[in-house]
Every structure is written in structure tokens, then in C-alpha cells.
Scaffold this motif. Structure first.
Motif, PDB file in Angstrom:
ATOM      1  N   ALA A 166       0.826  -1.203   0.000  1.00  0.00           N
ATOM      2  CA  ALA A 166       0.000   0.000   0.000  1.00  0.00           C
ATOM      3  C   ALA A 166       0.861   1.255   0.000  1.00  0.00           C
ATOM      4  O   ALA A 166       0.588   2.209  -0.724  1.00  0.00           O
ATOM      5  CB  ALA A 166      -0.937  -0.007   1.198  1.00  0.00           C
TER       6      ALA A 166
ATOM      7  N   GLY B  55       0.764   3.603  -7.794  1.00  0.00           N
ATOM      8  CA  GLY B  55       0.274   4.891  -7.333  1.00  0.00           C
ATOM      9  C   GLY B  55       0.140   5.870  -8.481  1.00  0.00           C
ATOM     10  O   GLY B  55      -0.734   6.746  -8.491  1.00  0.00           O
TER      11      GLY B  55
ATOM     12  N   ILE C  75      -3.285   5.681  -9.860  1.00  0.00           N
ATOM     13  CA  ILE C  75      -4.255   6.290  -8.950  1.00  0.00           C
ATOM     14  C   ILE C  75      -4.143   7.810  -8.986  1.00  0.00           C
ATOM     15  O   ILE C  75      -5.147   8.530  -9.082  1.00  0.00           O
ATOM     16  CB  ILE C  75      -4.047   5.765  -7.515  1.00  0.00           C
ATOM     17  CG1 ILE C  75      -4.236   4.241  -7.481  1.00  0.00           C
ATOM     18  CG2 ILE C  75      -4.994   6.451  -6.548  1.00  0.00           C
ATOM     19  CD1 ILE C  75      -3.782   3.599  -6.199  1.00  0.00           C
TER      20      ILE C  75
ATOM     21  N   VAL D   4      -8.477   5.533 -10.781  1.00  0.00           N
ATOM     22  CA  VAL D   4      -8.303   5.318  -9.341  1.00  0.00           C
ATOM     23  C   VAL D   4      -8.715   3.893  -8.985  1.00  0.00           C
ATOM     24  O   VAL D   4      -8.009   3.182  -8.270  1.00  0.00           O
ATOM     25  CB  VAL D   4      -9.149   6.328  -8.533  1.00  0.00           C
ATOM     26  CG1 VAL D   4      -9.019   6.046  -7.041  1.00  0.00           C
ATOM     27  CG2 VAL D   4      -8.740   7.750  -8.850  1.00  0.00           C
ATOM     28  N   LEU D   5      -9.846   3.482  -9.563  1.00  0.00           N
ATOM     29  CA  LEU D   5     -10.364   2.154  -9.272  1.00  0.00           C
ATOM     30  C   LEU D   5      -9.414   1.072  -9.782  1.00  0.00           C
ATOM     31  O   LEU D   5      -9.123   0.099  -9.078  1.00  0.00           O
ATOM     32  CB  LEU D   5     -11.744   2.001  -9.915  1.00  0.00           C
ATOM     33  CG  LEU D   5     -12.505   0.723  -9.550  1.00  0.00           C
ATOM     34  CD1 LEU D   5     -12.794   0.691  -8.070  1.00  0.00           C
ATOM     35  CD2 LEU D   5     -13.818   0.649 -10.327  1.00  0.00           C
TER      36      LEU D   5
ATOM     37  N   GLY E 172      -6.300   0.986  -7.549  1.00  0.00           N
ATOM     38  CA  GLY E 172      -6.651   0.481  -6.222  1.00  0.00           C
ATOM     39  C   GLY E 172      -7.000  -0.996  -6.260  1.00  0.00           C
ATOM     40  O   GLY E 172      -6.584  -1.768  -5.398  1.00  0.00           O
TER      41      GLY E 172
ATOM     42  N   VAL F 212      -3.748  -3.184  -6.662  1.00  0.00           N
ATOM     43  CA  VAL F 212      -2.996  -3.267  -5.407  1.00  0.00           C
ATOM     44  C   VAL F 212      -3.769  -4.086  -4.378  1.00  0.00           C
ATOM     45  O   VAL F 212      -3.202  -4.936  -3.685  1.00  0.00           O
ATOM     46  CB  VAL F 212      -2.703  -1.853  -4.846  1.00  0.00           C
ATOM     47  CG1 VAL F 212      -1.939  -1.955  -3.542  1.00  0.00           C
ATOM     48  CG2 VAL F 212      -1.910  -1.042  -5.845  1.00  0.00           C
ATOM     49  N   GLY F 213      -5.083  -3.842  -4.312  1.00  0.00           N
ATOM     50  CA  GLY F 213      -5.904  -4.564  -3.338  1.00  0.00           C
ATOM     51  C   GLY F 213      -5.880  -6.067  -3.569  1.00  0.00           C
ATOM     52  O   GLY F 213      -5.657  -6.844  -2.635  1.00  0.00           O
TER      53      GLY F 213
END
Lengths: 396, 311, 250
Positions: C184, C198, C201, C213-214, C217, C220-221
Motif C-alpha cells: 500500500a 500509485g 491512482i 483510481v479504481l 486500487g 494493489v488490493g
């Protein structure tokens, strides 16, 4: 056997040597060798390192080197922790005074562009003596109340120095001086973000934790969901909340009047809240599960209702674990709140990211130092509260 | 032979082992008995240098143990402890192979040795070799612990409360197994226990310790008949003395000619068992068998005679 | 158990598809972008960025592991025993430093790019691993350690054959925690010009494109969930094998 070994120490002179002190002395000597202060013609050009001798009047610099030498010598020998603590704090005080004096000494009169910042040597000396103080404090095993008192004294001393103007010529404070109103504005935002999100999360998380404790099938589902929320990177979570909030602000009457909008404080607050839930909920569950079964049985045997048992027995006994969860979350959110700046949420992160953008180190520090200080103070105070409650629980 | 000479151990001025001398003859089982804090475990741990003495000398077969590096000394001495101390991340075979591996034995020799020991402890090698310690019962874990201690064929075996964690039935069985193995291998065993019953049952010689001092070091019969101090007498328990004495003697040594009725008693049972059997069945004599053959009778009178204080 | 494996496999396949053929997801991401905006990140290859992101994290955590485990071993040997109390305190206090602050403070020393990110992730990764290794090495069952000494293992043999293998599940828990934090935190490295997810994002934040952004994210998620899950599974297997109690989750 370690006990037997310590009996021999008195006999052999080299055993009077403190091993940690050797490390402190090595760092300290490196600190003396490296530039004490950094002089720059203006706030963004690379600086020029200046040693202790050049940073202060001759008399003062000799005195400073002598004081540091004496403190390092104290570190090398096995004295009682209280002696080391005193020597370490004295050395830190001398350093604090010297860096302020160096800034005044090096800044040319009537020059508003020149900047004097602490150099690598200063930071290493600071590290060396902080290490010495930390070790002494660890060995002293101070009671929680005393630890908080000591923190208050240190913060008070720093406040006094700031008020006295001793550090006014340091670049960090010049940076502050030129944007004092903004600093306090962002400080307020930062506190609202960090403490606000933790407060809401505590109010929501403890009941949710109690529910998960009582309703077993719910437990795994809730905890796993919250676990996944934690893995989403903070900037992404901030970003993802922008769109739904913008929609809410635009479509729900009155929402924008109470401050909800796509960018700004609302998505940041919600994201920090989401991150806070897991530690609070899981610590509540773990704390309640950890309550001695015999105690719960006894409470039931004496005819307490579920509600009475929860409020009078289970929650008070689980309190230290729940508070530990809140401590984790508070420290974490004080740090994470800096990221809110990336989505226009404000906070100390504003200075950090502006500073990175302008390659202005002092500006980065203006954001980072208060954040670190705040997180550190919060950790010390909450640790002390948790320990105090645990001691009380054991003593009863 | 283990010679302990005027050994002292003190921690920060507190003496836990106080000028003890004793000689443990080879091929015998010596039991050190005492209450907790008597210094019995410390005394034993000095033999394999898990504890270094403050003063005094220990020799094994004439050699001062300080002349050997501690870890090499320990590889030559078997060591079994309460709660077995098996390595939980290793299989049974790996656990038993610990010392042979440290000594650099060949793989095939180690494997053969592991199977041999498992057989000796009545555990089927094929079934147990690859089990993890937590998959075994308490009694099995204890046996593997002893097998591990014996793996490299040490002359000396040190045991610290080896049966402390077992329940009474399994404990009795484990004691019998240990006696059988000791007789078979001729290992010199030093065993520490707080249980006088166990000491009398197992020991060729018993050392009684209290507050760091050696109160008495003698054969079990001597300790029962002539306790050196009131403390030793207390440990034995005055009301139990005749029965403890009986438990030292085998039925086979007191067989008389004659005939008797009822269920027979084995020759290698203790007189105590015979006495108890006779009293319970209301007989004055019972037939004695050895390997199924009748060899005579044991009488109540003989038991009573042996239970009396020797003149 | 079977269903769990299936879900994991499906999640992994979705991730691979998203990285190799992002256009397959055009329709889904278009829901989040304004009509005039591109739905799929178009300023770089998602797979390359993800590999760069993972490489930075892997190098940082590998370094953290070597250094943290080494330090923890040092302070639990007789030679380093004097450092044990203070190192515990430092590990505790050090974790109050926000990752962003560590990152920002590394910039002036190392300049922009991958280096400050790497150093920040390394430093921040040290603490959980160090703390867990300390816990693992200081809470070993005493009779097992006694047995290891008793059978004649040298200090080094005890460490390598008994102490470290037994502490491994707890050490792994520390590595898992550090890895998830690093995955993160690496996204913030983009603000100092490190090539990480990043970047996707932040591009989305700057252009007001939620689809970007989605995407960032989500990748990474998913990475974090899969790695967390795999390491947790490894820990469970190790602890079950030795019949020890499940190591604490953090």
C-alpha cells in the motif's frame, strides 16, 4: 547462569564498558565529524555543510564539543540508568540550544533569503543521545504516570524554546513564520481527521465488536470484510470515495449543506473511519473472548442478566485490549491523515506534498515533524493509559 | 564411572549445591531424590555441563569433564527430561537421529539405528518413523524422548523427572521398560525425581538431597532401615517402611518347598505384591511360578519376616 | 476448502486478465469514467507498472527480512543481550512514524525516484519483522531449548536447527504484515517519481477520472489480498505441522 555471569562483572575492568554506550559513542563521534549545520543562500538551493567550529563562536564551540564529549564518555561507562538519563537529557538540551545559536550566528544580518538548517552531524548527535535516553528510560521502567509527566516536561521545554525565539533563525521556523495561519488551519484539519475518524470508529466499532462476539456466524464475515478494506491502498480508498460523495452532494437535498462533497474532508474522514474499524472490532472481540470463563460463569451464577454481565464484567475486563486497538488506530490515522492532502482533504500532508513538489525540504519537515510528534505523543499517552488500567485490573 | 568431588554451585552468593561428593558406579542406576529446590537437578545438570560448577571437579571414567568442549561432552551423554522436550518441527525419526547426525554418522547407519531403537521401545518403525511428535500419546512421546537420548549409544544417561508428566498406569509401565533397557544395555543412569517410591523402585543407589546438601547416599534397603537424618525418614514415611522394604525383594529369592492352592504368583514379582495378594485372598501361602513352571511356594510368614527391621 | 481454492484461483485469473488484456474490462471501467475520458489507463502498460511495483516491494521486504532477522538474532544472543530492552522500545516507537513521513524524509537524502521509496519501505518493513522475530525467538518452549542444549548442539546449531525453524511461523507473520503495508505504501512512492501503481491512482485523482483510481486500487488490493492469503496459509501449514498453537495474526 546469567546471574552467575553478572557476579564476575565487578572483577574485570573492561566489563565496566557499556556495549550500547559504544554504539552511542560511535554515532556521536560520526556526528561530531559531519557538518553540524547547513547553510543555504535561499530555501531551495543545495546547502553548504558547516562544522561545529564554524557554526558557533570559538568559545561556545569548544564548550559544545566538551559537553558532547563528556556525555559520550558517560554513555561508555556502566552508570546507573538515572545518571545516564540525566546526562542524555542534558546533552539534548545543549544540542537544542547550540543549533539555535548556530542559526543566529550563521544568518547574515538583514538577509531574509538565507536559510540555516540542522546538518547531518546534528541529526546523528540527536540520534545518539535519543538512543541513550531511550535505553535509560527502558531500564528505569517508569510508572505510566511518570512517563506521561516526562512527556509533558519535554513538550513544555520545546514549547518554551519555541516561545523564547531561540530557534527563530532555523529554516524550519522561517518556513513556519511565512505561513503561520495556514499551519494552524491545517493542524486543526489534521486533528479533526485523525481524532474525528477514531471517535466515530470507536462509537461504531465497539458495538459491532460486541455483536460479533455474541453472534458467532457474523464474526468471520465481518472481520474478513474489514481485513480486505485494510488492504486497499489509502490513496485509492480516498479516491474511490470521491465519486459516490459527489453524487450524494449533488442528488441528496441538504447533503452539501452539512459539508458533504466529493473532494475535501468528507471522503478522507470516511476512508480513515473505514481503516479504523478492523483493529477496534477485532480487539473488542479478542478482548471479550479473553475474559476468564470462570468469571463469566460466576457472574451468570449470581444472577446477572446478559446486559449486566456485559457492562459490569466483560467490558471492563476487556478494556485494556480494546484500548490497545484504539491506540493502534489513533497512531495509524495520525499518519494516514497526511495522505488526505492528495485529495484536497487538508492536514499536515499539505506541507509534505507541497514540499516534495517544490523540493523544499523545510516545507516537508514542517508537515512531517508535527505529524511524527503527534503520533509519538498519542502512542506514549495511550500506552500509559492501557498499562495503568492493566495494573489496576491485576491489583484488584 | 562418574566421580563427583566436592562440587559447589552458587548463584549470587546463594549456594544451591553445597560441597557434594559421590561416586556413581558403572552399569548402575542412581537416583537423586529431594524436594523442589533441593539442588538435585542442578547437581545432575553439572554432569553434562548444562550448569558449570562454582567449585569442585567431576570426572567421567577418570577424565575431568572440563577437558572436553561442553557440546561434545553432551553428545556422549544421553539426556532425557520431563515433558520429553522433543523438537516439534521434526519427525520421530529425525528426533531420534539428532545426536547421531550431530556426530556425523552415515545415513544408512542412522536409519538402521532409528529402527532398532523404535523396536526396542515397542514402537513399530514403519508406523512411527514419520509421525510428528504432537501426533503421539504422552507415553509414546516419553519413550521417543528416551530413545533419542540413547541414540548414539551413550555409556551414561541423565534423566530429569522423566516420568513426571505421565499418568500412574503409563508411568508404571515406563518404569518397568526403563529397568529392562538398563539391564539389557548396561547403561549408567542418573535419574532425578521427587518421588521416593520411584527412587526405591528404580535405584540401585539413592542419593537424598535437601537444601543443597547430600544427606545420604546408599542402597535403598540401607536408606529405609537406617535413614541418616529425620528428613530422610520423613521422605520414606515411617508407616510405609515395611512395605517399601518388601518392594525391594523378589518373590523368587524366598521360595520354600511345599504346595499351596489358588492363583500362582510370578517369581519376579516383588514381595510386596505377594504379601498384598496373600492378605487379600486370605491365604497363608501361594504357589510361585517362573516362566509357567511351578517352583515352590511363598508364605505369609516369609513376607512378614522380610518386612521386619533387619537386626 | 475446495470452494476457497476456486475463489482464489478466480481472483488470480481476473488479476492476470486485467494486467494482460485490460481492454476486456473496458465496459466495466467505462461506468466510472466520464464519457470524454479514457476508461483504461493509457499512460503506461499496467503489467509493466505492476511488475515494477512488486519488484520494489520484494526487494525492500527481502532487505528488511535479512536485516531485521539478523538484528533480532543478535540481540537474543548473550553478546547482544544488552541491546534487547532498548531495541524493543525502538521497534515500538519506530512504528509510530507514519510511512509518508519516512518517505518524505528520505527524499532530501536520496533524491527523487525509486531509491527513497525503496529505503522508506525497507525501514518501515524492518519493525514488524524485527518485533515478530524477537517474539518468536524469546517465547520458544523452554524444555525444547533445554533438550537442544542437552543433546550437545552448539549455539549455532541450536539457532539454525531448532530456534529459527520453530520461530518461523511468527517471523512469517511479521513478513506478511510488512509486505501488506509496503504494497500500500509503495503507491505513495509515485509522488516522489517511483514507478508504482500509485501513478495510475494519482493520474486518476488529477484528472478526476475515477476509473483510473479504481484500476490502480483494485490491482494493489487484489495483490495484497492474494499475498496476505498465501503467506497466512503457509503459516497455518507450518504451525499445524508442529502442533503449535496458531501464531498471533499480527
Amino acid at each position: 547462569m546469567s546471574l552467575a555471569a553478572s557476579a564476575d562483572i565487578e572483577k574485570k575492568p573492561w566489563h565496566r564498558l557499556d556495549k550500547l554506550g559504544v554504539l552511542v559513542a560511535i554515532i556521536g563521534l560520526a556526528g561530531l565529524a559531519l557538518p553540524f549545520a547547513l547553510f543555504r543562500a535561499n530555501r531551495i538551493v543545495p546547502g553548504e555543510g558547516i562544522g561545529i567550529v564554524g557554526s558557533l563562536d570559538d568559545g561556545w564551540s569548544i564548550l559544545l564539543i566538551a559537553a558532547i564529549g563528556a556525555a559520550l564518555a558517560t554513555a561508555l561507562v556502566r552508570f546507573r540508568p538515572i545518571v545516564k538519563l540525566a546526562a542524555g537529557f542534558l546533552a539534548l538540551a545543549v544540542l537544542a540550544f547550540a543549533i539555535g545559536a548556530a542559526a543566529s550566528h550563521l544568518t547574515p544580518a538583514d538577509n531574509n533569503y538565507a536559510r540555516v538548517a540542522p546538518g547531518a552531524g546534528f541529526w546523528l548527535l540527536l540520534l545518539a543521545f535519543s538512543l541513550m535516553v531511550t535505553d535509560a528510560l527502558t531500564r528505569l521502567r517508569l510508572r505510566p504516570v511518570w512517563r506521561v509527566a516526562l512527556l509533558a516536561i519535554v513538550l513544555g521545554a520545546i514549547g518554551l524554546i519555541l516561545w523564547s525565539g531561540l530557534w527563530s533563525n532555523l529554516s524550519l521556523l522561517k518556513e513556519y513564520a511565512s505561513r503561520a495561519p495556514a499551519f494552524w488551519q491545517e493542524a486543526r484539519t489534521h486533528l479533526v481527521l485523525a481524532f474525528g475518524s477514531v471517535t466515530i470508529a470507536t462509537l461504531a466499532g465497539i458495538p459491532l465488536g460486541i455483536l460479533c462476539y455474541r453472534v458467532k456466524p457474523l464474526r468471520a464475515a465481518v472481520l474478513n470484510t474489514l481485513n480486505i478494506v485494510q488492504t486497499i491502498p489509502s490513496i485509492a480508498l480516498f479516491g474511490l470515495l470521491i465519486a459516490p460523495l459527489a453524487w450524494v452532494a449533488a442528488n441528496i437535498p441538504g447533503a452539501s449543506n452539512i459539508g458533504i462533497s466529493g473532494i475535501g474532508i468528507a471522503p478522507a474522514l470516511i476512508a480513515l473511519f473505514a481503516y479504523s474499524l478492523l483493529p477496534i472490532v477485532s480487539n473488542t472481540v479478542v478482548g471479550l473472548l479473553g475474559v476468564n470463563g470462570q468469571v463469566v460463569d460466576a457472574a451468570r451464577g449470581m444472577g446477572m442478566t446478559d446486559r449486566q454481565r456485559l457492562l459490569n464484567i466483560e467490558l471492563p475486563l476487556a478494556l485494556p485490549v480494546i484500548l490497545t486497538g484504539i491506540r493502534i488506530v489513533l497512531v495509524q490515522n495520525i499518519g494516514l491523515a497526511t495522505i488526505a492532502a492528495l485529495i484536497g482533504g487538508g492536514g499536515f500532508g499539505v506541507f509534505v506534498f507541497q514540499g516534495i513538489g517544490q523540493t523544499a525540504m523545510d516545507l516537508v519537515l514542517l508537515g512531517a515533524v508535527p505529524t511524527v510528534g503527534l503520533a509519538f505523543a498519542a502512542a506514549v499517552i495511550l500506552d500509559a493509559i492501557v498499562e495503568q488500567i492493566s495494573i489496576k485490573g491485576r491489583g484488584a | 564411572m562418574i566421580e563427583i568431588e566436592d562440587i559447589v554451585k552458587s548463584y549470587n552468593g546463594t549456594t544451591v549445591v553445597d560441597h557434594i561428593s559421590l561416586t556413581i558406579p558403572p552399569r548402575t542406576m542412581s537416583v537423586i531424590v529431594g524436594t523442589s529446590g533441593s539442588g538435585k537437578t542442578t547437581l545432575m545438570r553439572m554432569i553434562n555441563r548444562l550448569v558449570e560448577p562454582t567449585a569442585g571437579t567431576i570426572r567421567i571414567d577418570g577424565e575431568d569433564i572440563r577437558d572436553v568442549p561442553a557440546h561434545e561432552l553432551r553428545r556422549r551423554i544421553g539426556y532425557a527430561i520431563q515433558g520429553h522436550g522433543l523438537f516439534p518441527h521434526w519427525t520421530v525419526a529425525q528426533n531420534i537421529a539428532t545426536v547421531p547426525k550431530l556426530l556425523g554418522w552415515e545415513k544408512s547407519k542412522i536409519e538402521a539405528r532409528v529402527d532398532e531403537l523404535l523396536g526396542l521401545f515397542q514402537l513399530d518403525p514403519a508406523q512411527f518413523r514419520n509421525r510428528m511428535p504432537h501426533e503421539l500419546s504422552g507415553g509414546q512421546q516419553q519413550r521417543i524422548g528416551v530413545a533419542r537420548a540413547l541414540a548414539a549409544g551413550p555409556n551414561i544417561l541423565l534423566m530429569d523427572e522423566p516420568f513426571g508428566a505421565l499418568d500412574p498406569l503409563i508411568r508404571a509401565k515406563a518404569q518397568e521398560d526403563l529397568l529392562a533397557i538398563q539391564r539389557k544395555l548396561g547403561t549408567t543412569i542418573v535419574l532425578v525425581t521427587h518421588d521416593m517410591e520411584e527412587a526405591i523402585h528404580l535405584g540401585d543407589r539413592i542419593a537424598v538431597m535437601d537444601k543443597g546438601k547430600l544427606l545420604q547416599y546408599a542402597e535403598p534397603a540401607e536408606i529405609i532401615v537406617n535413614p541418616a537424618t529425620p528428613f530422610v525418614a520423613d521422605l520414606i514415611g515411617t508407616s510405609d517402611r515395611p512395605f517399601r522394604l518388601l518392594s525391594l525383594t523378589r518373590v523368587g529369592d524366598h521360595v520354600e518347598t511345599g504346595t499351596a492352592t489358588g492363583s500362582p504368583i510370578a517369581a519376579d514379582a516383588s514381595l510386596r505384591d505377594a504379601y498384598s495378594d496373600l492378605l487379600w485372598s486370605g491365604r497363608t501361602a501361594a504357589p510361585v511360578t517362573r516362566d509357567g513352571q511351578a517352583i515352590g511356594i511363598i508364605t505369609l510368614a516369609a513376607c512378614a519376616r522380610m518386612a521386619a527391621r533387619p537386626q | 476448502m475446495k470452494i476457497g481454492l476456486l475463489i482464489r484461483l478466480a481472483v488470480f485469473l481476473v488479476l492476470v486478465a486485467l494486467l494482460i488484456q485490460p481492454d476486456l474490462f473496458q465496459g466495466f471501467f467505462a461506468l466510472f469514467a466520464r464519457p470524454t475520458q479514457p476508461a483504461i489507463y493509457n499512460q503506461g502498460n499496467l503489467l509493466d507498472i505492476t511488475i515494477s511495483h512488486l519488484t520494489i516491494v520484494a526487494i525492500a521486504i527481502a532487505l528488511s527480512t535479512v536485516v531485521a532477522v539478523g538484528l533480532a538474532i543478535l540481540v537474543t544472543r548473550p553478546f547482544g543481550a544488552e541491546f534487547l530492552p532498548v531495541s524493543r522500545t525502538i521497534a515500538n516507537v519506530g512504528q509510530t512514524f507514519p510511512p509518508v513521513a519516512v518517505l518524505a524524509l528520505a527524499v532530501p537524502i536520496l533524491g527523487f525516484g525509486t531509491a527513497p521509496t525503496l529505503i522508506a519501505l525497507f525501514l518501515y518493513g524492518l519493525l514488524p519483522i524485527f518485533e515478530n522475530t524477537l517474539t518468536g525467538l524469546t517465547t520458544l518452549p523452554p524444555n525444547v531449548i533445554e533438550a537442544a542444549r542437552g543433546v550437545g548442539m552448539t549455539g549455532r546449531q541450536r539457532l539454525m536447527r531448532v530456534e529459527l525453524p520453530l520461530a518461523l511461523p511468527v517471523i512469517l507473520a511479521g513478513i506478511r504484515l510488512s509486505t501488506v503495508i509496503a504494497l500500500a505504501t509503495a503507491t505513495i512512492g509515485s509522488t516522489v517519481a517511483a514507478r508504482t501503481l500509485g501513478e495510475v491512482i494519482i493520474a486518476g485523482l488529477q484528472s478526476g477520472n475515477t476509473a483510473f483510481v479504481l484500476q490502480g486500487g483494485l490491482i494493489v488490493g487484489i495483490l495484497a489480498v492474494l499475498i496476505y492469503d498465501a503467506l497466512a496459509g503457509l503459516e497455518r501449514w507450518l504451525t499445524a505441522r508442529t502442533g503449535q498453537k496458531q501464531a498471533a495474526a499480527n
